[in-house]
Design an enzyme around this catalytic site. Sequence first.
Site, PDB file in Angstrom:
ATOM      1  N   THR A 208      52.801  43.415 -37.450  1.00  0.00           N
ATOM      2  CA  THR A 208      51.663  43.232 -36.541  1.00  0.00           C
ATOM      3  C   THR A 208      51.131  41.832 -36.762  1.00  0.00           C
ATOM      4  O   THR A 208      51.084  41.354 -37.888  1.00  0.00           O
ATOM      5  CB  THR A 208      50.510  44.238 -36.841  1.00  0.00           C
ATOM      6  OG1 THR A 208      51.010  45.550 -36.699  1.00  0.00           O
ATOM      7  CG2 THR A 208      49.302  44.040 -35.949  1.00  0.00           C
ATOM      8  N   ASP A 239      45.463  51.081 -34.405  1.00  0.00           N
ATOM      9  CA  ASP A 239      44.178  50.380 -34.402  1.00  0.00           C
ATOM     10  C   ASP A 239      44.225  49.061 -33.639  1.00  0.00           C
ATOM     11  O   ASP A 239      43.213  48.584 -33.136  1.00  0.00           O
ATOM     12  CB  ASP A 239      43.730  50.092 -35.844  1.00  0.00           C
ATOM     13  CG  ASP A 239      44.746  49.235 -36.601  1.00  0.00           C
ATOM     14  OD1 ASP A 239      45.957  49.321 -36.307  1.00  0.00           O
ATOM     15  OD2 ASP A 239      44.327  48.470 -37.495  1.00  0.00           O
ATOM     16  N   GLY A 262      47.026  51.826 -39.177  1.00  0.00           N
ATOM     17  CA  GLY A 262      45.974  51.890 -38.171  1.00  0.00           C
ATOM     18  C   GLY A 262      45.095  53.113 -38.278  1.00  0.00           C
ATOM     19  O   GLY A 262      43.883  53.046 -38.064  1.00  0.00           O
TER      20      GLY A 262
HETATM   21  N1  ASP Z   1      48.190  48.405 -37.469  1.00  0.00           N
HETATM   22  C1  ASP Z   1      49.416  48.754 -36.808  1.00  0.00           C
HETATM   23  C2  ASP Z   1      49.278  50.141 -36.239  1.00  0.00           C
HETATM   24  O1  ASP Z   1      48.770  51.008 -36.905  1.00  0.00           O
HETATM   25  C3  ASP Z   1      50.639  48.724 -37.639  1.00  0.00           C
HETATM   26  C4  ASP Z   1      50.804  47.603 -38.629  1.00  0.00           C
HETATM   27  O2  ASP Z   1      49.976  46.704 -38.710  1.00  0.00           O
HETATM   28  O3  ASP Z   1      51.797  47.612 -39.366  1.00  0.00           O
HETATM   29  O4  ASP Z   1      49.766  50.361 -35.158  1.00  0.00           O
END
Ligand code: ASP
Length: 361
Positions: A208, A239, A262
């Site tokens: 991300t 998130d 998230g």
């Molecule tokens: N925050 C991202 C999600 O939960 C995933 C990540 O940052 O690895 O979709």
Amino acid sequence: MWTRRRFIQTMTSLGSLFSAGWAVGRTSRSRPTDAVRFPDRPWRYEGPPRGPVAVASFNGLQAVQEAYERMKAGQSALEAVLAGVQINELDPNDNTVGYGGLPNALGVVELDAAVMDGRTWRAGAVGALQGIKTPSAVARVIMERTDHIFLVGEGARRFALEYGFSNEDLLTPESRQRWLEWRDRLNPRDNYLEPEQRDVLIDYPDGTIHVSALDLRGHLAAVTSTSGLPFKIPGRVGDSPIIGAGLYCDDDVGSAGSTGRGEANIKICGAHTIVEMMRWGMHPQDACIEALRRVVSTTKEKRLLDDQGRPRFQLKFYALRKDGVFGCSALWGTQDARMAVCDDRGPRFVDCAFLYVAERK
Ligand code: ASP
């Protein structure tokens, strides 16, 4: 009709409200606590603009450099963060963002992204978007051309096509291979909450991209873009595109964002929480750490905790304050617990403060 009886009832309830408030006030005065003391007024930076500064997750070194150069040339923080993030979205080798992102359980890439402009407090977001390489650019069109903030799934895809985005296959041969391997390991008895299956945790390479920037005129913008949790249930949104969780930006105070699990961040509205803590005087680094403490205290499920009661997942926060001061935090001090930064000292990595030492990795 304002009857005598209603008048008395109203006065009685108002009376108890006042006395309850007075009692609370009296209790907190007579029993000092170590709670954070808020200053009389919100924190405000009155000095000259301190930009350009761009900060990002560890996969955003090129992104912050691009953002910084654009701002140095006079572009806005908004233009800068979007241009930076697009580098990762279009990169087939970043398998956590945009084109080449790891797919959902059915082998389909679904992307989440959001953008927020601190100058206008406007925002745009997409969730579970299929077929479009640059979800952050679609989020921008939503922000600028509609009265809405968040479009998801097929509606978001149709909207993007109407605005000239092209529909493409986002699955690269490498991502497809990873998905096939994952599918091979599936067991017909698997259950979504089987602990073995949820062993994403600190070995899981969190990806991300989040970028926050402060431009020459002192305006802020933020963007977060992701392909989400690999092999997720189709339709799952994390998130990243949630305004207040994956990112938040307020021109009076600063900007913040997150990467990592998230589900843990959504519960504490991390980015907004951090901006609020900065608003009341906290240093960006302290605010990022305090948000993680809140994550720890709101994680109660045994399957998510190790034998010492520590969360078995990774989560990171990044913050950039209006005066150019920045900070970041990670639950686990892994090798990737770093933030990419670019300002007049050039592009570089800065270590995040962390809560736990990672024994494996
Ligand atoms: N925050 C991202 C999600 O939960 C995933 C990540 O940052 O690895 O979709």
